[in-house]
Design an enzyme around this catalytic site. Structure first.
Site, PDB file in Angstrom:
ATOM      1  N   ARG A  61      20.399   6.607  25.154  1.00  0.00           N
ATOM      2  CA  ARG A  61      19.510   6.065  26.305  1.00  0.00           C
ATOM      3  C   ARG A  61      18.119   6.809  26.208  1.00  0.00           C
ATOM      4  O   ARG A  61      17.134   6.503  26.735  1.00  0.00           O
ATOM      5  CB  ARG A  61      20.093   6.002  27.738  1.00  0.00           C
ATOM      6  CG  ARG A  61      19.189   5.892  28.988  1.00  0.00           C
ATOM      7  CD  ARG A  61      19.841   5.229  30.319  1.00  0.00           C
ATOM      8  NE  ARG A  61      21.013   5.942  30.430  1.00  0.00           N
ATOM      9  CZ  ARG A  61      21.111   7.119  31.240  1.00  0.00           C
ATOM     10  NH1 ARG A  61      19.922   7.787  31.243  1.00  0.00           N
ATOM     11  NH2 ARG A  61      22.079   7.764  31.372  1.00  0.00           N
ATOM     12  N   TYR A 114       1.556 -12.834  33.087  1.00  0.00           N
ATOM     13  CA  TYR A 114       2.634 -13.584  32.911  1.00  0.00           C
ATOM     14  C   TYR A 114       3.561 -13.240  34.020  1.00  0.00           C
ATOM     15  O   TYR A 114       3.529 -12.513  34.915  1.00  0.00           O
ATOM     16  CB  TYR A 114       3.349 -12.778  31.828  1.00  0.00           C
ATOM     17  CG  TYR A 114       4.995 -12.982  31.628  1.00  0.00           C
ATOM     18  CD1 TYR A 114       5.358 -14.458  31.448  1.00  0.00           C
ATOM     19  CD2 TYR A 114       5.906 -12.070  31.809  1.00  0.00           C
ATOM     20  CE1 TYR A 114       6.714 -14.629  31.248  1.00  0.00           C
ATOM     21  CE2 TYR A 114       7.105 -12.443  31.707  1.00  0.00           C
ATOM     22  CZ  TYR A 114       7.695 -13.731  31.786  1.00  0.00           C
ATOM     23  OH  TYR A 114       8.872 -13.913  31.573  1.00  0.00           O
ATOM     24  N   ASP A 186      -1.534  -5.272  27.910  1.00  0.00           N
ATOM     25  CA  ASP A 186      -0.301  -6.079  27.549  1.00  0.00           C
ATOM     26  C   ASP A 186      -0.912  -6.939  26.201  1.00  0.00           C
ATOM     27  O   ASP A 186      -1.536  -7.883  26.402  1.00  0.00           O
ATOM     28  CB  ASP A 186       0.211  -7.180  28.652  1.00  0.00           C
ATOM     29  CG  ASP A 186       1.564  -7.913  27.997  1.00  0.00           C
ATOM     30  OD1 ASP A 186       1.503  -8.200  26.856  1.00  0.00           O
ATOM     31  OD2 ASP A 186       2.511  -8.289  28.895  1.00  0.00           O
ATOM     32  N   LYS A 211       8.316 -11.626  21.064  1.00  0.00           N
ATOM     33  CA  LYS A 211       7.466 -12.511  20.471  1.00  0.00           C
ATOM     34  C   LYS A 211       7.239 -12.347  19.111  1.00  0.00           C
ATOM     35  O   LYS A 211       8.035 -12.148  18.245  1.00  0.00           O
ATOM     36  CB  LYS A 211       6.338 -12.919  21.540  1.00  0.00           C
ATOM     37  CG  LYS A 211       6.534 -12.432  23.009  1.00  0.00           C
ATOM     38  CD  LYS A 211       7.624 -13.595  23.467  1.00  0.00           C
ATOM     39  CE  LYS A 211       7.584 -13.604  25.008  1.00  0.00           C
ATOM     40  NZ  LYS A 211       8.816 -13.894  25.420  1.00  0.00           N
TER      41      LYS A 211
HETATM   42  C1  3LM Z   1       6.850 -16.792  28.062  1.00  0.00           C
HETATM   43  N1  3LM Z   1       6.880 -14.339  28.045  1.00  0.00           N
HETATM   44  O1  3LM Z   1       7.298 -17.789  27.709  1.00  0.00           O
HETATM   45  P1  3LM Z   1      10.347 -10.252  27.815  1.00  0.00           P
HETATM   46  N2  3LM Z   1       4.454  -9.993  28.680  1.00  0.00           N
HETATM   47  C2  3LM Z   1       3.878 -11.246  28.257  1.00  0.00           C
HETATM   48  C3  3LM Z   1       4.908 -12.413  27.921  1.00  0.00           C
HETATM   49  O2  3LM Z   1       4.531 -13.369  27.742  1.00  0.00           O
HETATM   50  C4  3LM Z   1       6.274 -11.860  28.392  1.00  0.00           C
HETATM   51  C5  3LM Z   1       6.497 -10.718  28.746  1.00  0.00           C
HETATM   52  C6  3LM Z   1       5.689  -9.821  29.042  1.00  0.00           C
HETATM   53  C7  3LM Z   1       7.761 -15.249  28.313  1.00  0.00           C
HETATM   54  C8  3LM Z   1       9.020 -15.486  28.430  1.00  0.00           C
HETATM   55  S1  3LM Z   1       9.622 -16.946  30.453  1.00  0.00           S
HETATM   56  C9  3LM Z   1      10.952 -16.892  31.209  1.00  0.00           C
HETATM   57  C10 3LM Z   1       9.736 -16.549  28.804  1.00  0.00           C
HETATM   58  C11 3LM Z   1       2.434 -11.597  27.977  1.00  0.00           C
HETATM   59  C12 3LM Z   1       7.448 -12.937  28.344  1.00  0.00           C
HETATM   60  C13 3LM Z   1       7.940 -10.264  29.122  1.00  0.00           C
HETATM   61  O3  3LM Z   1      10.987  -9.370  28.821  1.00  0.00           O
HETATM   62  O4  3LM Z   1      10.623  -9.732  26.259  1.00  0.00           O
HETATM   63  O5  3LM Z   1      10.768 -11.684  28.006  1.00  0.00           O
HETATM   64  O6  3LM Z   1       8.823 -10.153  28.043  1.00  0.00           O
HETATM   65  O7  3LM Z   1       5.597 -16.614  28.324  1.00  0.00           O
END
Ligand code: 3LM
Length: 407
Positions: A61, A114, A186, A211
Site C-alpha cells: 500500500r 468530469y 487533469d 484511458k
Molecule cells: C468518462 N472518465 O467516460 P477513473 N478525469 C477525467 C476522466 O475522464 C475520468 C476520470 C478522471 C470517464 C469514465 S464515467 C462513469 C467513465 C478527465 C473518467 C476518472 O477513476 O479511472 O474512471 O478516472 O469520461
C-alpha cells in the site's frame, strides 16, 4: 547503468524509462512483484523503514517495485521529479486533494469537470469544511478576481470533459503561484505526449490511466506526477492513510506495455479525429463541432500553443433534438455506445445522461454542458470505417426534424 536516457526523445523514454535499473535475470520488462508484504532480515531494519530512516519496500500500500518501475517511467514522460500510481483516476484525484486541503481551505475549480470529480468536490470535500468555488478558468481575469489567501488549490482539466474547453495553463499557473496556491491539472485527455502542464508552471498533474495511458479498455488506474516532496506527501498521507487507492502490480505492468506505444497511438488518434471532426463539421445534420484542431474552434490559437496535437476526443451537437441524437447513436454499429475514452475502440456517449449525470440539469446549464452534446472518443480503427459508420447513422435522422444551421 547510468541516467543514459535523460536527453532522449519521448518514444525512447516511454520504452526504456531513464534506463537506470537493470532488470533481474536480464529480463526485458520489470518483473511482476505480486507480494503484499516484504520481509525484514532483522526487526531493527523494519523499524528503520517505518521511521523513514531506511529506503526499501515493506508493504505494497506504500510502495511496490513493479509500481515504482512505472512511477519512474511515467515521471520521465511528464518531465517530473516523481510520479505515483493509484487504483483509478478518482483514486489519484482524491488522494492528491485530501493531502493538500483541510477545513477552512478553498479550492477553485474550473466550471467544466468530469462528472465524478465535480461530485467529489461538491458532494464530498464540501461536507468536510473545504470551500469549493467554481470559476470560469478560461478567463484568467476571473481567477485573479476570485483568488484569495485561503485558496490552496486551483484545479482544472484542459481540454475539459466533455465540452473541450481549454484553459491557458501558463497564465492560470502564474496567477495561482503569485497567490501561493498550487495548480493541479487533469491531463487525461492529452497524456504527457500531447501536453506537459508541469513545463508550463503547473505543480501537479493527475490522470485517469484507464484511458490513453493503458489504451486498450482493459484496466482501471490513475497516475499523478509532480515534485518529489509533493509526491512523497501524497504517498504517505492521501494514498497510504486517506484513500488506500493502490494500483495492483499487474495493472502497472499493463500500463508499462501501453506506454510503449503511447506516442504512436496518440498520433493516430489525433490524425483520425481531425478527419472525423472536419467531416462532421461539413455535414448538414451537424450543428456544432468542438475539436481543438478545427480552425473554427474558439480557442484554436491556444490549442496550437499548448498542445502538440489536438487529440482523439470530439464533442458535437446535431441539428436535431435529444430523441434524434439518441436515434443516431443507436444506429451505430462499429462505434460502440459506452462511457470511458482513449481506447483502441471508437466509443460514443451522451454526457448529460451518463458521465455528467452527477450534475443537476441546472448545474449542467450553468457549467456549459448542453443536454444535446454528444462525445466521441475516436479509436484506432481505419478512419474510413469510423466515418462510414457515422455517416450511415447520420442518414437515419428524420430530415423533417432538421433545424436550420446556426449562423
Ligand atoms: C468518462 N472518465 O467516460 P477513473 N478525469 C477525467 C476522466 O475522464 C475520468 C476520470 C478522471 C470517464 C469514465 S464515467 C462513469 C467513465 C478527465 C473518467 C476518472 O477513476 O479511472 O474512471 O478516472 O469520461
Amino acid at each position: 547503468m547510468g541516467n543514459r536516457n535523460k536527453n532522449t526523445g519521448f518514444a525512447t523514454r516511454a520504452i526504456h524509462g531513464l534506463g537506470i535499473n537493470k532488470q533481474p535475470e536480464g529480463a526485458l520488462n520489470p518483473p511482476l512483484y505480486m507480494s503484499s508484504t516484504f520481509t525484514f532480515d532483522a526487526v531493527e531494519e523494519g523499524a528503520a523503514m517505518f521511521a523513514g530512516e531506511r529506503a526499501g519496500h515493506f508493504y505494497s500500500r506504500i510502495s511496490n517495485p513493479t509500481l515504482c518501475a512505472l512511477e519512474e517511467r511515467f515521471a520521465a514522460l511528464e518531465n517530473a521529479e516523481a510520479a505515483l500510481c493509484f487504483a483509478s483516476g478518482m483514486g489519484a484525484i482524491t488522494s492528491v486533494l485530501w493531502t493538500f486541503l483541510g477545513a477552512g481551505d478553498e479550492i477553485i475549480a474550473d466550471k467544466t469537470l468530469y462528472g465524478c470529480t465535480f461530485s467529489f468536490l461538491h458532494h464530498g470535500l464540501s461536507r468536510f469544511g473545504v470551500k469549493v468555488t467554481d470559476v470560469d478558468l478560461t478567463d484568467p481575469c476571473a481567477l485573479r478576481e476570485a483568488i484569495s489567501d485561503n485558496t490552496k488549490i486551483v484545479y482544472f482539466e484542459s481540454p475539459a470533459n466533455p465540452n473541450m474547453r481549454l484553459v491557458d495553463i501558463t497564465a492560470i499557473s502564474a496567477i495561482a503561484r503569485e497567490s501561493g496556491a498550487k495548480t493541479i491539472v487533469d491531463n487525461t485527455y492529452c497524456t504527457p505526449y500531447l501536453q506537459q502542464p508541469l513545463a508550463m508552471g503547473a505543480d501537479i498533474v493527475v490522470h485517469s490511466a484507464t484511458k490513453y495511458l493503458g489504451g486498450h479498455g482493459d484496466l482501471i488506474a490513475g497516475m499523478a506526477a509532480g515534485n518529489a516532496d509533493d509526491m512523497l506527501r501524497v504517498r504517505t498521507e492521501g494514498l497510504k492513510d486517506m484513500t488506500g487507492a493502490v494500483m495492483t502490480p499487474l495493472t502497472a505492468h499493463q500500463i508499462m506495455r501501453g506506454l510503449k506505444t503511447l506516442n504512436l497511438r496518440m498520433d493516430r488518434h489525433s490524425a483520425s479525429a481531425q478527419v472525423i471532426a472536419e467531416r462532421l463539421e461539413a455535414h448538414p445534420q451537424v450543428r456544432e463541432v468542438y475539436y481543438p484542431g478545427l480552425k473554427s474552434f474558439a480557442q484554436y490559437d491556444l490549442a496550437k500553443r499548448q498542445m502538440r496535437g489536438a487529440g482523439g476526443m470530439i464533442a458535437f451537437e446535431l441539428n436535431t433534438d435529444l430523441d434524434g441524437a439518441r436515434r443516431m447513436m443507436n444506429a451505430l454499429d462499429l462505434i460502440k455506445r459506452a462511457v470511458s475514452l482513449g481506447d483502441a475502440d471508437t466509443l460514443i456517449q451522451h454526457p448529460a445522461s451518463m458521465t455528467h449525470a452527477t450534475y443537476s440539469p441546472e448545474e449542467r446549464n450553468a457549467h456549459g454542458i448542453s443536454d444535446t452534446l454528444l462525445r466521441l472518443s475516436v479509436g484506432l480503427e481505419n478512419v474510413e470505417d469510423i466515418w462510414a459508420d457515422l455517416e450511415r447513422a447520420l442518414q437515419t435522422l428524420n430530415i423533417s426534424a432538421v433545424k436550420p444551421k446556426a449562423a
